[in-house]
Design an enzyme around this catalytic site. Sequence first.
Site, mmCIF file in Angstrom:
data_model
loop_
_atom_site.group_PDB
_atom_site.id
_atom_site.type_symbol
_atom_site.label_atom_id
_atom_site.label_comp_id
_atom_site.label_asym_id
_atom_site.label_seq_id
_atom_site.Cartn_x
_atom_site.Cartn_y
_atom_site.Cartn_z
ATOM 1 N N ASP A 38 5.605 18.918 -6.613
ATOM 2 C CA ASP A 38 4.895 17.716 -7.037
ATOM 3 C C ASP A 38 4.079 17.229 -5.845
ATOM 4 O O ASP A 38 4.353 17.587 -4.692
ATOM 5 C CB ASP A 38 5.871 16.638 -7.496
ATOM 6 C CG ASP A 38 5.204 15.632 -8.441
ATOM 7 O OD1 ASP A 38 5.364 15.772 -9.668
ATOM 8 O OD2 ASP A 38 4.511 14.718 -7.952
ATOM 9 N N ARG A 95 -0.739 -0.534 -8.696
ATOM 10 C CA ARG A 95 0.021 0.495 -8.000
ATOM 11 C C ARG A 95 0.097 0.264 -6.488
ATOM 12 O O ARG A 95 1.063 0.677 -5.851
ATOM 13 C CB ARG A 95 -0.587 1.870 -8.272
ATOM 14 C CG ARG A 95 -0.579 2.287 -9.742
ATOM 15 C CD ARG A 95 0.804 2.696 -10.203
ATOM 16 N NE ARG A 95 0.864 2.912 -11.636
ATOM 17 C CZ ARG A 95 0.593 4.073 -12.244
ATOM 18 N NH1 ARG A 95 0.209 5.121 -11.516
ATOM 19 N NH2 ARG A 95 0.697 4.185 -13.554
#
Length: 318
Positions: A182, A74
């Site tokens: 979010d 990531r």
Amino acid sequence: MEGPGDELAPRSPAPREAGPGSGTEPRRGEPTGAPAVPPALAVSDRDFLRFQGLIHREAGIWLAPVKKALLVGRLARRLRDLGLRSYGDYYERVTADEAEKVRMLDAICTNETHFFREPRHFEYLAERVFPAWREEAEAGRRPRRVRAWSAACSTGEEPYTIAMVLRAAFPSGWELEVLASDLSTRVLERAAAGLWPIEKAKEIPEPHLKAFMLRGYGAQEGLMKAGADIRAIVRFARVNLVGDAWPGGPPFDLVFCRNVLIYFEKQAKVTVVDRLVERLDPRGYLFLGHAESLGGFTTRARPVLPTIYQPVPAGARG
């Protein structure tokens, strides 16, 4: 531009067309033509532990030691983009730069989602909850208002699904609001655009597809956009569920926090769930993901069905 009642092509339901200017799921491969990422640098045990602690403090997400490869996968692109030579260097950058910390958390977050995901939730609302609310409003026992929160909205499929079912269930004269939040600023930007590949149309029931979605043509061919009726009731905000700044305003009638708790360790789950229930109207509903349960985490909510909960009155808590 085709109107709300216009027919779609047979055998292949698609949303109605939008004019020019109306306008994926992440981590399924790089976009076509994207430059290849060079082989990732290795992360030392020390640096992994430092990132593990930072991500847990900032986002409540617990990366077990077996997730070291996930961390590398990531974050490798950020090291490359910044020209850094080690994860230790990147950790120092992240802790000194708040904007880079946000980018790091964006990269760590998992954002898979679908329209009408876990359809049983929406069937329960349409068949049981919404008819009761309409009757109560007619009798003057509740305001003509529904306030919903999609607490991990990802790229927008969930909040726009909520907006569609609310618009379909409640006529004009009702005040409808969907807060979509979010942790990731990157996915919030995509969600606010309300634009998806046309392949997403197959996830939406045909009546909702025809009523609420637009199909791009010309320069926008191959895309689908949320129509004005549902865009008007959805607003977006960055909210860290383990942070201090939570949404204000009246209590929510519906809270969707699905497939989020599975990434938290136990104490973070307890804290987040208790705060979510506190933000619910006493007659409201909390929806979790199919693999999630409140068993053993709180006495503040009771199950109505698996993954669907309502607040327990303070005097009735164990």
